[in-house]
Design an enzyme around this catalytic site. Structure first.
Site: not given
Ligand SMILES: C=C1C[C@]23C[C@@]1(O)CC[C@H]2[C@@]12CCC[C@@](C)(C(=O)O1)[C@H]2[C@@H]3C(=O)O
Ligand SMILES: O=C(O)CCC(=O)C(=O)O
Ligand SMILES: [Fe+2]
Length: 349
Positions: A221, A223, A284, A294
């Site tokens: 994905h 961020d 990533h 981890r």
């Molecule tokens: C602020 C945020 C970023 C995130 C979506 C969220 O609302 C809360 C969870 C975040 C996270 C963490 C894991 C990877 C990710 C892609 C996901 O599914 O939830 C990120 C979201 C993001 O960056 O869009």
């Molecule tokens: O655990 C990791 O190294 C990646 C975590 C991550 O990509 C995320 O929380 O968005």
């Molecule tokens: Fe991430």
């Protein structure tokens, strides 16, 4: 036999990877990885930090940051608290499950909806101010230790505060190179809305996996915010980034190993939009290990919820994305995921 509860597996006690957690070969991590790539390292105390960040965000969309000023004892203590949190019994963690419509809580992150298999990880999202709420569910009084709860809350608050300061510093340095002259604050009014910037903390746990090559800890994905600052535990590998590629070369995953004294910074989609495509958000994922447990702590930083983020361009340049707020963009991602950036492109034909 692994125990199942509410569709959550006691990952740690599993002796094999059940079908629902077995990823097809195309997603797995028996894919080629290289360890020779030079991931940029930026010492932000240097006078040339802004140009180093500019180059890192253009080439890789990921870099190590050093001289970040976060004391190692704080990182260590936050990591210990994260381990403590995940070591609670599953039924207790499930009490703090993410409720429909809420961002915070225990459970699968939004990206999991786009993949047919489950990820070999557990996650807690802490956004807004639910720290006390989540903590009082996990450590209810009077039967459980009140000190455990307050210690967790105090540490996580300190951790968020330090990450907030660092994210702000990084964003200022980043803005210095986008869209011409002047300091960031002159050009983007919202940077002055310091207290309204949105943040979220994602705590991830990747227990040992009996067949690591069949599973994925966190699927591929980008961020979505401006920047993510990631702390990963110990000497354990897990994070990998996709080497930027124009499509002609084979896919290459590059491990981002923990580096003593450094944190990892990811460019997110909103920074790609703000920079009009100059910076690239980094794709990533996290892979798992047979023997190691981890944890990682990802701090997401983005604009105030009502601010429309559009490209910063010089007069005469064309914006390639239409402006969007972070919440609007998250809605687009909830529908289109990987296709989201493409969907807000402006066509200049
Ligand atoms: C602020 C945020 C970023 C995130 C979506 C969220 O609302 C809360 C969870 C975040 C996270 C963490 C894991 C990877 C990710 C892609 C996901 O599914 O939830 C990120 C979201 C993001 O960056 O869009
Ligand atoms: O655990 C990791 O190294 C990646 C975590 C991550 O990509 C995320 O929380 O968005
Ligand atoms: Fe991430």
């Amino acid at each position: 036999m692994p125990s199942l509860s509410h569709d959550h597996l006691e990952l740690e006690s599993s002796s094999h990877v059940p079908e629902t957690y077995r990823w097809p070969p195309s997603h797995r991590h028996d894919y080629p990885t290289t360890s020779t790539a030079n991931i940029p390292v930026v010492d932000i105390s240097l006078p040339e930090a802004a140009s180093l960040i500019d180059s890192a965000c253009r080439s890789w969309g990921v870099f190590y940051v050093t001289s970040h000023g976060i004391p190692s004892h704080l990182l260590q203590a936050a990591e210990t608290q994260t381990h403590r949190l995940f070591s609670l019994p599953l039924h207790r963690k499930l009490l703090a499950s993410r409720r429909p419509g809420s961002i915070s809580g225990f459970g699968r992150p939004p990206l999991s909806a786009f993949f047919p298999k489950l990820m070999w990880s557990e996650g807690f999202t802490l956004a807004g101010n639910p720290l006390n709420e989540v903590a009082s569910t996990l450590w209810p009084e009077p039967d459980h230790d009140h000190d455990s709860r307050s210690h967790f809350c105090e540490l996580m608050d300190d951790y968020k505060k330090s990450m907030r300061d660092l994210a702000r510093k990084l964003l200022r340095l980043t803005l210095a190179s986008i869209g011409g002259h002047g300091d960031g604050e002159e050009r983007v009014g919202w940077l002055g809305l310091k207290d309204q910037m949105i943040e979220a903390l994602q705590l991830n746990s990747y227990p040992p996996c009996p067949e690591p090559e069949k599973a994925i800890g966190m699927a591929t994905h980008t961020d979505s915010g401006f920047l993510t600052i990631l702390h990963q535990s110990g000497n354990m590998e897990g994070l990998q980034v996709l080497q930027p590629n124009d499509g002609s070369d084979p896919i290459q995953w590059v491990p981002i190993r923990p580096m003593a004294g450094a944190l990892v910074v990811h460019v997110g989609d909103l920074l790609q939009i703000l920079s009009n495509g100059r910076f690239k958000s980094v794709r990533h994922r996290a892979v798992v290990s047979r023997s190691e447990h981890r944890v990682s702590m990802a701090y997401f930083y983005g604009p105030p919820s009502d601010v429309k983020v559009g490209p910063m361009v010089l007069p005469g340049q064309c914006p390639i994305y239409r402006p969007t707020t972070w919440p609007e963009y998250l809605e687009i991602r909830a529908r289109l995921f990987d296709g989201s950036l493409e969907s807000i492109k402006i066509s200049h034909t």
